[in-house]
Every structure is written in C-alpha cells, then in structure tokens.
Design an enzyme around this catalytic site. Structure first.
Site, PDB file in Angstrom:
ATOM      1  N   TYR A   1     -26.651  19.485  24.932  1.00 45.43           N
ATOM      2  CA  TYR A   1     -27.805  20.137  25.557  1.00 45.43           C
ATOM      3  C   TYR A   1     -27.346  21.402  26.289  1.00 45.43           C
ATOM      4  O   TYR A   1     -27.951  21.826  27.261  1.00 45.43           O
ATOM      5  CB  TYR A   1     -28.494  19.188  26.546  1.00 45.43           C
ATOM      6  CG  TYR A   1     -29.180  18.029  25.868  1.00 45.43           C
ATOM      7  CD1 TYR A   1     -28.438  17.019  25.272  1.00 45.43           C
ATOM      8  CD2 TYR A   1     -30.555  17.941  25.805  1.00 45.43           C
ATOM      9  CE1 TYR A   1     -29.047  15.953  24.631  1.00 45.43           C
ATOM     10  CE2 TYR A   1     -31.177  16.876  25.171  1.00 45.43           C
ATOM     11  CZ  TYR A   1     -30.420  15.891  24.592  1.00 45.43           C
ATOM     12  OH  TYR A   1     -31.026  14.835  23.960  1.00 45.43           O
TER      13      TYR A   1
ATOM     14  N   LYS B   1     -17.496   9.245  21.097  1.00 51.57           N
ATOM     15  CA  LYS B   1     -17.277   9.269  19.643  1.00 51.57           C
ATOM     16  C   LYS B   1     -16.000  10.070  19.405  1.00 51.57           C
ATOM     17  O   LYS B   1     -15.969  11.016  18.616  1.00 51.57           O
ATOM     18  CB  LYS B   1     -18.511   9.899  18.970  1.00 51.57           C
ATOM     19  CG  LYS B   1     -18.526   9.845  17.470  1.00 51.57           C
ATOM     20  CD  LYS B   1     -18.798   8.476  16.902  1.00 51.57           C
ATOM     21  CE  LYS B   1     -18.721   8.505  15.382  1.00 51.57           C
ATOM     22  NZ  LYS B   1     -18.725   7.186  14.757  1.00 51.57           N
TER      23      LYS B   1
ATOM     24  N   ASP C   1     -21.692   4.325  18.013  1.00 54.15           N
ATOM     25  CA  ASP C   1     -22.395   3.587  16.949  1.00 54.15           C
ATOM     26  C   ASP C   1     -22.225   2.074  17.143  1.00 54.15           C
ATOM     27  O   ASP C   1     -23.199   1.306  17.050  1.00 54.15           O
ATOM     28  CB  ASP C   1     -21.945   4.047  15.553  1.00 54.15           C
ATOM     29  CG  ASP C   1     -20.455   4.322  15.458  1.00 54.15           C
ATOM     30  OD1 ASP C   1     -19.763   4.287  16.499  1.00 54.15           O
ATOM     31  OD2 ASP C   1     -19.957   4.563  14.349  1.00 54.15           O
TER      32      ASP C   1
ATOM     33  N   ASP D   1     -29.163   9.795  25.950  1.00 55.07           N
ATOM     34  CA  ASP D   1     -30.592   9.961  25.676  1.00 55.07           C
ATOM     35  C   ASP D   1     -31.034   8.928  24.638  1.00 55.07           C
ATOM     36  O   ASP D   1     -32.018   8.198  24.813  1.00 55.07           O
ATOM     37  CB  ASP D   1     -30.798  11.395  25.137  1.00 55.07           C
ATOM     38  CG  ASP D   1     -32.253  11.792  25.104  1.00 55.07           C
ATOM     39  OD1 ASP D   1     -33.099  11.030  25.606  1.00 55.07           O
ATOM     40  OD2 ASP D   1     -32.553  12.872  24.573  1.00 55.07           O
TER      41      ASP D   1
ATOM     42  N   ASP E   1     -33.278   5.228  25.399  1.00 54.87           N
ATOM     43  CA  ASP E   1     -34.598   4.953  24.800  1.00 54.87           C
ATOM     44  C   ASP E   1     -34.542   3.686  23.959  1.00 54.87           C
ATOM     45  O   ASP E   1     -35.464   2.874  23.955  1.00 54.87           O
ATOM     46  CB  ASP E   1     -35.064   6.118  23.919  1.00 54.87           C
ATOM     47  CG  ASP E   1     -35.937   7.093  24.696  1.00 54.87           C
ATOM     48  OD1 ASP E   1     -35.767   7.172  25.926  1.00 54.87           O
ATOM     49  OD2 ASP E   1     -36.786   7.769  24.073  1.00 54.87           O
TER      50      ASP E   1
END
Ligand code: ATP
Length: 330
Positions: A124, A169, A200, A224, A228
């Site tokens: 971001y 990651k 993952d 993010d 969710d």
C-alpha cells in the site's frame, strides 16, 4: 478528549449513532466533533473530504468512523488511506473473538486472537506505475516500519498469552526477510515466545485451528486479507471492530462497509460499531470498558438481535438495549 465522529455513508449512518449512544452511557467528558465525509458529501459539494476536514480531524484525539461508499472518480484517493497516512496510524488491530452463542462458518468457538497489521507500507506504498503493457506497485518494507509494528505486537502479546505468530512470504518475497528478522529479534528482546508461518499456510491453518493463535503480526496486504477472512470465523463482517493506532491518534471503525443492500432499512447490526467503542475506551484507559462485552452477552441472551443473527430487532433496539445495560451496571 476530543472525538471526531464520521458516520459516512450507508449503514454507517445507522450504526454509528447507536455506538455513540453506548459511549454516552458511560457519562465521560468527551467532546464530539461531527463531520460529514464520504460519497453523500461528494454528491453535494464535489469533494469527499477537504483539507479543512483533515485539519479538524488532526485537532481531535481520536476518530469514530462508520463506512464510506467509494466515490466513482478515476483519480479518487481513498479517504481512509489518506487519513491513515496523515495521522500515521501504523498499527491496524482486529480482535477475532466469537460473541457468546454466535457460531461462525467453521462451527468453532474456542478461539480468541488478534491480528496486528502493519498499516502504512508494504504493497500500500502508493508507489505505482500504470501502463498499457505493464503495471507495477512497489512493495516497501522498512526497518523502522517493521520495528514499530513488532514492538506494538510484542507489547500486546505480553498483556495476553506471551505468544506471537509472524506471518510473511519470505520464501518468495525478499522484502519479507527484513520484516521477519526484525519481528523475530523484537520478540526475542521482549522474551515473547514466537513462531512464524507463510501466509498461504496461515490462511488454511486459521480456518482449521484458529485456537492455536493469539497475537498475529503481519504486513499490510496479508493482514488485510487474513483479517477479512477471519470475520467468517466469527460469523460475519457485521460483528468485527477494528482500530488504527498511531503514536498520537487513534481511529476506530467497524470492519464492514456501507452495505448499500441493507442501508436505510434500520436492520444493520450495530455490534461491530459498539465494539469499536470498547476498543476506544480501552485505548483511553477507561477501566470499565469490559462492561460492553457483558452488555452484548446480555442482549444476545435476550435475543434482541438484528436479522443477520436471525432476530427481528432493529438497529436502534439493539443500541438502546446495550446502552441501558451500561447505564444500569456502570
Ligand atoms: P462497501 O462497498 O461499502 O464495502 P459492501 O456491500 O461491498 O459495501 P459490506 O458493507 O462489508 O460490503 O457488506 C458485505 C455484506 O455483509 C452485505 O451483504 C451486507 O449487507 C452485509 N453486512 C455488512 N455489515 C453488516 C451489518 N452491520 N449488519 C448486517 N449485515 C451486514
């Protein structure tokens, strides 16, 4: 204490007044500064938020925010991202804990975890190039950004089970080596027990074994997505609050959006917004903030709940019932 109150659009206009009602029930000395921002404001005057609004927000200590509908302008800069950057709200905190008797899609209810997401950098960064053949976004990980989020997560872990999971990651993204190293070293300096997971594997594990985790720290985009996803563990987005915390300011918002499909019907669930008040009170150091958990448990038991929880109550009935409980029990 000065609190900017931004209802925004859609159900933000319905759930925030109920949250404010609950806040008022505590009888604290808080000056509220209402601001109209978002899509409806853009339709009226052509701007979703002005520089003057931003200055007004900076003149407050904290913000209570509902939701805004995205403005359909090609160069529209997200109002939320602008506020997060301007107030340097580097830590996004989402507690993932089931409400009493409310079971999520996996049927599990024995978990209580918090996702701590770095909120100002990563993917971001806003450093992007858009072209017809190639488009790119620069992923920024800094030592300072990683250190302050790691510090925040470790302090939180020490108040809880002293357990931290670092999500990354780094097998593919070299930029995550710095994040992982800094988080490991900070945890070790604080004496916090830590482990790490690839994002993952973590997504899978959170759905199967959420009870294994306590404080989870990760970079912006991963946080993010994971947070969710975790809303499904507690049933829906309508139940999850969040806080964006910086050195000077704090910003509280329900995780759900403006929900145009139910807006104006008076049936939105105000629990996420009311739980934002709990987070605000905790941030302020108000000792009675846990009364909100008791109040929500009480109204759930009395089945004063909105249609998303299979009840027939309206948003306002739920707000009234929670506020009454607080007034009686404070
Ligand atoms: P936006 O574009 O503002 O993000 P959206 O509809 O895409 O809006 P959400 O507002 O998060 O995203 O809503 C997703 C779904 O969850 C919708 O069907 C909505 O009705 C439902 N929902 C979200 N919040 C609540 C709530 N507080 N109470 C009941 N249902 C909710």
């Amino acid at each position: 204490m000065k609190l900017a109150v931004i209802e925004g659009d859609g159900i933000g206009r319905e759930v925030i007044p109920e949250a404010v009602k609950v806040l008022d029930a505590f009888g604290l000395d808080i000056e509220k500064v209402p601001l109209e921002l978002g899509y409806a404001r853009w339709e009226k005057v052509g701007t979703a938020m002005s520089n003057k609004d931003l200055e007004t927000i900076k003149g407050c200590d904290a913000v209570l925010f509902g939701a805004v509908t995205t403005v359909p302008e090609p160069n529209y800069k997200s109002l939320l991202l602008t506020i997060r950057k301007e107030l340097d709200l580097y830590a996004n905190i989402r507690p993932i804990k089931p409400l009493p008797g409310v079971v999520g899609i996996t049927g599990k209810s024995d978990f209580d975890l918090i996702i701590v997401r770095e909120n100002t950098e990563g993917l971001y960064s806003g450093i992007e190039g858009i072209g017809p053949e190639i488009s790119w976004t620069k992923r920024i990980v800094t030592r300072r950004g990683s250190e302050r989020i790691a510090e925040y997560a470790c302090k939180l872990a020490k108040q809880r089970k002293n357990k931290l999971t670092i999500v990354h990651k780094s097998n593919v993204l070299k930029s995550d080596h710095l994040f992982l190293d800094v988080c490991r070293r900070t945890a070790s300096d604080h004496g916090v027990e830590y482990g790490d997971m690839l994002v993952d594997s973590m997504a899978y594990s959170l759905m199967i074994h959420p009870e294994k985790y306590d404080v989870v720290v990760t970079t912006n985009l991963f946080g993010d997505i994971l947070s969710d996803m975790c809303a499904a563990l507690v049933r829906s987005l309508g139940l999850v609050p969040s806080a964006n915390i910086g050195e000077k300011y704090a910003f509280f918002e329900p995780v759900h959006g403006s929900a145009p499909d139910i807006a104006g019907k008076g049936i939105a669930n105000p629990f996420a917004a009311i739980l934002c008040i709990k987070m605000l009170l905790e941030w302020m150091g108000e000792p009675h903030y846990l009364i909100i958990d008791e109040a929500i448990a009480d109204v759930l038991q009395k089945k004063i709940v909105t249609p998303d929880l299979k009840g027939t109550a309206r948003t306002i009935d739920v707000g009234n019932a929670v506020a009454e409980y607080v007034i009686k029990n404070i």
